[in-house]
Design a protein around this motif. Sequence first.
Motif, PDB file in Angstrom:
ATOM      1  N   ALA A   1      38.459  46.191  31.571  1.00  0.00           N
ATOM      2  CA  ALA A   1      39.840  46.326  32.113  1.00  0.00           C
ATOM      3  C   ALA A   1      39.677  44.818  32.505  1.00  0.00           C
ATOM      4  O   ALA A   1      39.924  44.202  31.853  1.00  0.00           O
ATOM      5  CB  ALA A   1      38.866  46.692  33.185  1.00  0.00           C
TER       6      ALA A   1
ATOM      7  N   ASP B   1      45.216  44.469  29.133  1.00  0.00           N
ATOM      8  CA  ASP B   1      44.814  45.380  28.345  1.00  0.00           C
ATOM      9  C   ASP B   1      45.977  46.059  28.773  1.00  0.00           C
ATOM     10  O   ASP B   1      46.458  47.219  29.056  1.00  0.00           O
ATOM     11  CB  ASP B   1      44.245  46.367  30.136  1.00  0.00           C
ATOM     12  CG  ASP B   1      43.212  47.537  29.756  1.00  0.00           C
ATOM     13  OD1 ASP B   1      43.742  48.569  28.090  1.00  0.00           O
ATOM     14  OD2 ASP B   1      43.364  48.975  30.596  1.00  0.00           O
TER      15      ASP B   1
ATOM     16  N   ARG C   1      44.914  51.779  30.578  1.00  0.00           N
ATOM     17  CA  ARG C   1      43.947  52.902  31.322  1.00  0.00           C
ATOM     18  C   ARG C   1      43.586  52.601  32.230  1.00  0.00           C
ATOM     19  O   ARG C   1      43.527  53.045  33.611  1.00  0.00           O
ATOM     20  CB  ARG C   1      42.706  53.587  30.470  1.00  0.00           C
ATOM     21  CG  ARG C   1      42.990  54.060  28.917  1.00  0.00           C
ATOM     22  CD  ARG C   1      41.716  53.269  28.676  1.00  0.00           C
ATOM     23  NE  ARG C   1      40.891  52.875  27.421  1.00  0.00           N
ATOM     24  CZ  ARG C   1      40.589  52.183  27.163  1.00  0.00           C
ATOM     25  NH1 ARG C   1      39.232  52.931  26.862  1.00  0.00           N
ATOM     26  NH2 ARG C   1      40.181  50.949  27.348  1.00  0.00           N
ATOM     27  N   THR C   2      43.008  50.990  32.855  1.00  0.00           N
ATOM     28  CA  THR C   2      43.356  50.582  34.020  1.00  0.00           C
ATOM     29  C   THR C   2      44.302  50.648  34.630  1.00  0.00           C
ATOM     30  O   THR C   2      43.294  49.815  36.135  1.00  0.00           O
ATOM     31  CB  THR C   2      41.976  49.364  33.813  1.00  0.00           C
ATOM     32  OG1 THR C   2      42.322  48.061  32.636  1.00  0.00           O
ATOM     33  CG2 THR C   2      40.833  50.008  33.528  1.00  0.00           C
TER      34      THR C   2
ATOM     35  N   VAL D   1      34.251  50.142  35.132  1.00  0.00           N
ATOM     36  CA  VAL D   1      34.919  49.431  34.535  1.00  0.00           C
ATOM     37  C   VAL D   1      34.160  48.160  33.766  1.00  0.00           C
ATOM     38  O   VAL D   1      33.009  47.799  34.912  1.00  0.00           O
ATOM     39  CB  VAL D   1      35.948  49.619  33.942  1.00  0.00           C
ATOM     40  CG1 VAL D   1      36.646  50.684  33.907  1.00  0.00           C
ATOM     41  CG2 VAL D   1      36.364  49.143  35.728  1.00  0.00           C
TER      42      VAL D   1
ATOM     43  N   ASP E   1      34.993  44.796  33.307  1.00  0.00           N
ATOM     44  CA  ASP E   1      35.777  43.394  33.050  1.00  0.00           C
ATOM     45  C   ASP E   1      35.799  42.187  32.104  1.00  0.00           C
ATOM     46  O   ASP E   1      35.380  41.600  31.590  1.00  0.00           O
ATOM     47  CB  ASP E   1      35.702  42.064  34.597  1.00  0.00           C
ATOM     48  CG  ASP E   1      37.379  41.143  34.900  1.00  0.00           C
ATOM     49  OD1 ASP E   1      37.735  40.469  33.282  1.00  0.00           O
ATOM     50  OD2 ASP E   1      37.691  41.097  36.196  1.00  0.00           O
TER      51      ASP E   1
ATOM     52  N   LEU F   1      41.038  56.473  32.904  1.00  0.00           N
ATOM     53  CA  LEU F   1      39.431  56.853  33.675  1.00  0.00           C
ATOM     54  C   LEU F   1      38.889  57.854  34.452  1.00  0.00           C
ATOM     55  O   LEU F   1      37.324  57.267  34.436  1.00  0.00           O
ATOM     56  CB  LEU F   1      39.653  55.377  34.956  1.00  0.00           C
ATOM     57  CG  LEU F   1      40.380  54.406  34.413  1.00  0.00           C
ATOM     58  CD1 LEU F   1      40.279  53.461  35.607  1.00  0.00           C
ATOM     59  CD2 LEU F   1      39.417  53.414  33.167  1.00  0.00           C
TER      60      LEU F   1
ATOM     61  N   ALA G   1      41.325  43.935  39.612  1.00  0.00           N
ATOM     62  CA  ALA G   1      42.411  45.006  40.302  1.00  0.00           C
ATOM     63  C   ALA G   1      44.214  43.869  39.895  1.00  0.00           C
ATOM     64  O   ALA G   1      45.479  44.005  39.457  1.00  0.00           O
ATOM     65  CB  ALA G   1      42.317  45.737  40.280  1.00  0.00           C
TER      66      ALA G   1
ATOM     67  N   THR H   1      45.031  42.240  36.861  1.00  0.00           N
ATOM     68  CA  THR H   1      45.938  43.337  35.358  1.00  0.00           C
ATOM     69  C   THR H   1      46.930  43.490  36.309  1.00  0.00           C
ATOM     70  O   THR H   1      47.916  42.969  35.662  1.00  0.00           O
ATOM     71  CB  THR H   1      45.029  44.519  35.307  1.00  0.00           C
ATOM     72  OG1 THR H   1      43.524  43.490  35.693  1.00  0.00           O
ATOM     73  CG2 THR H   1      45.843  44.617  35.187  1.00  0.00           C
TER      74      THR H   1
END
Length: 335
Positions: A160, A164, A168-169, A198, A200, A261, A294, A297
């Motif tokens: 993740a 990415d 997905r993440t 996951v 990182d 996921l 998160a 991302t």
Amino acid sequence: MDILILGGTRFVGRHIVEAFVAAGHRVTVLTRGQTDAELPAGVERLTGDRDEGPAGLAALGARRWDACVDVSGYQPRQVRASTHALRDRVGQYVFVSTVSVYAEPGREVVRETDPLLPPCPDEAAPVTGDTYGPLKVACEALVEAAFPGAATILRPQIVAGPEDYTRRTLYWPERAARAGAGETPVLAPGDGQDFVQVIDARDLARLTVRLTGARRPGIFNVAGPRLSWADFLGLLGAAEVRWASVADLEAVGAGPQEFPLFIPRGSAQGGLMAVDAAAALAAGLVLTDPAVTAADTLAWSRNAGLLPLLTPAREAEVLAALEARGQEPEAPGLP
């Protein structure tokens, strides 16, 4: 150190390049030249394609490096070419593999000593969901045979973080952000008690640098914290979640595979959300807070132009079908 990275312009490889540069090492990347990525100043770029055999590695000349990090080896013919060419010219070969090599992915907990899938017999087999793991098994064997005592095999969990491009993440932080802007509720599979795990990409990259600097051979699962789905969506800030069982989703034509996921606990692949990373942690793996992963991302995605894997229209369609069927999913409060 002088580091050769095979790959290095996309996602995991790019983070590995940046981590080596940040640690003060000299980095050379060998790529096919198809991705025009901005890499840190001073990174040397060479062009080559292992699919062409020895001729595809001509750009390496007769040079030597302290270590090679192979991020882009997916087929045995590729890894055979690079390990043969570099056998006497690098002191350590670090191969980025996958947890998909395990033969019994449903078992909990997945450890490095678990049995592996049979290696793929076709060195040129295309990479698919069925061949990905067996191809990586064959690649690992080539690396260990060519570099006895100097092979480092990394088996990361789903990776993740920023860059990415697989999305997905990214889906869940984006969806939680839309919920925060008024687009509620969030449709999620299961009942919140399944697990998500996951790693990182930046944590994987820093571990790669650490193991390379220490010339540490061995096999390492690389995985992050294991969270329940309720906790995962809670840390993303999804205040209202509508849970739907796998059976209910399938009854309205929405397979659980539509939800990025998600792997149901107890399913044939369920153990891949229960990966033991104790060896990597003991070797220096430091984990980023999943909330930070998160958020970073999501921040990166704002200028990435990526479409969600599960579109708002499709999510609304599934919700409507569930309600029409008279089995509207429950909405328990998140902890």
